[in-house]
Design an enzyme around this catalytic site. Structure first.
Site, mmCIF file in Angstrom:
data_model
loop_
_atom_site.group_PDB
_atom_site.id
_atom_site.type_symbol
_atom_site.label_atom_id
_atom_site.label_comp_id
_atom_site.label_asym_id
_atom_site.label_seq_id
_atom_site.Cartn_x
_atom_site.Cartn_y
_atom_site.Cartn_z
ATOM 1 N N ASP A 186 48.244 -9.367 -29.671
ATOM 2 C CA ASP A 186 47.722 -8.210 -30.399
ATOM 3 C C ASP A 186 47.043 -7.322 -29.363
ATOM 4 O OD1 ASP A 186 46.827 -6.444 -32.383
ATOM 5 O OD2 ASP A 186 44.973 -7.571 -32.653
ATOM 6 N N GLU A 190 52.567 -6.906 -31.246
ATOM 7 C CA GLU A 190 52.432 -5.903 -32.301
ATOM 8 C C GLU A 190 52.784 -4.527 -31.767
ATOM 9 O OE1 GLU A 190 49.300 -6.122 -35.490
ATOM 10 O OE2 GLU A 190 48.601 -4.351 -34.400
ATOM 11 N N ASP A 241 40.835 -10.524 -33.417
ATOM 12 C CA ASP A 241 41.961 -10.221 -32.526
ATOM 13 C C ASP A 241 42.826 -11.455 -32.273
ATOM 14 O OD1 ASP A 241 41.235 -7.359 -31.825
ATOM 15 O OD2 ASP A 241 39.426 -8.408 -31.158
#
Length: 181
Positions: free
Chosen positions: A17, A78, A150
């Protein structure tokens, strides 16, 4: 004569991420039956490194070290969501580029997922909030306590890729075809 069946090895997936202040990292193993096992998760904290270039360097070196230590075979990251400002989107894109560079320099295949796709795969709705993602990731991996946001997102990305991989294998298509409309 019956040949002994050699069990297929688990596949190790690194979920990322990307962020310009913290980049979430989550690593899971998925066995051929689809069972998932938590391996590692953490936020790579990039703040306190001086200028933005120094943060990108810390991100690149941090991911390189984790790749060398944990030896993932596939990576899921992502996609950038442009929602706030152009400056934020640019910095996020640069952090994502540094993360992808760390991965492709080791010849690892990269799959990309939008945040809504990850939320849909893990929570069941693309409009889930961070707390719902954290809760579901912890439940799916049997992890106690509240996960750092996160790192939870990174594990959710890895779990999404595991789901897409399994679907693709059942359908006999690539992972890109198994998920995309």
């Amino acid at each position: 004569m019956n040949a002994a069946r050699v069990p297929l090895p688990a596949i190790r997936i690194l979920g990322i991420d990307p962020g310009s202040q913290r980049t979430g990292v989550g690593i899971i193993d998925v066995d051929p039956a689809g069972r998932v096992r938590h391996v590692h998760h953490q936020p790579l904290v990039l703040l306190g490194e001086g200028d933005f270039a120094a943060r990108l360097k810390r991100l690149l070196h941090g991911l390189t070290g984790l790749i060398e230590e944990y030896r993932p075979q596939e990576v899921a990251i992502e996609q950038v969501f442009v929602g706030r400002s152009a400056d934020s989107a640019l910095k996020l894109g640069q952090a994502r580029g540094a993360a992808i560079s760390a991965v492709v320099l080791r010849d690892l295949p990269v799959s990309e997922y939008a945040a809504r796709e990850v939320k849909l795969a893990v929570v069941g709705t693309g409009a889930a909030d961070k707390a719902q993602v954290q809760h579901m990731v912890a439940a799916m991996l049997g992890l106690p306590g509240k996960l750092q946001a996160d790192a939870a997102d990174a594990l959710a990305i890895a779990l999404t890729h595991a789901h897409v991989r399994a679907t693709a294998q059942r359908l006999g298509v690539s992972t890109k075809l198994a998920w995309r409309k």
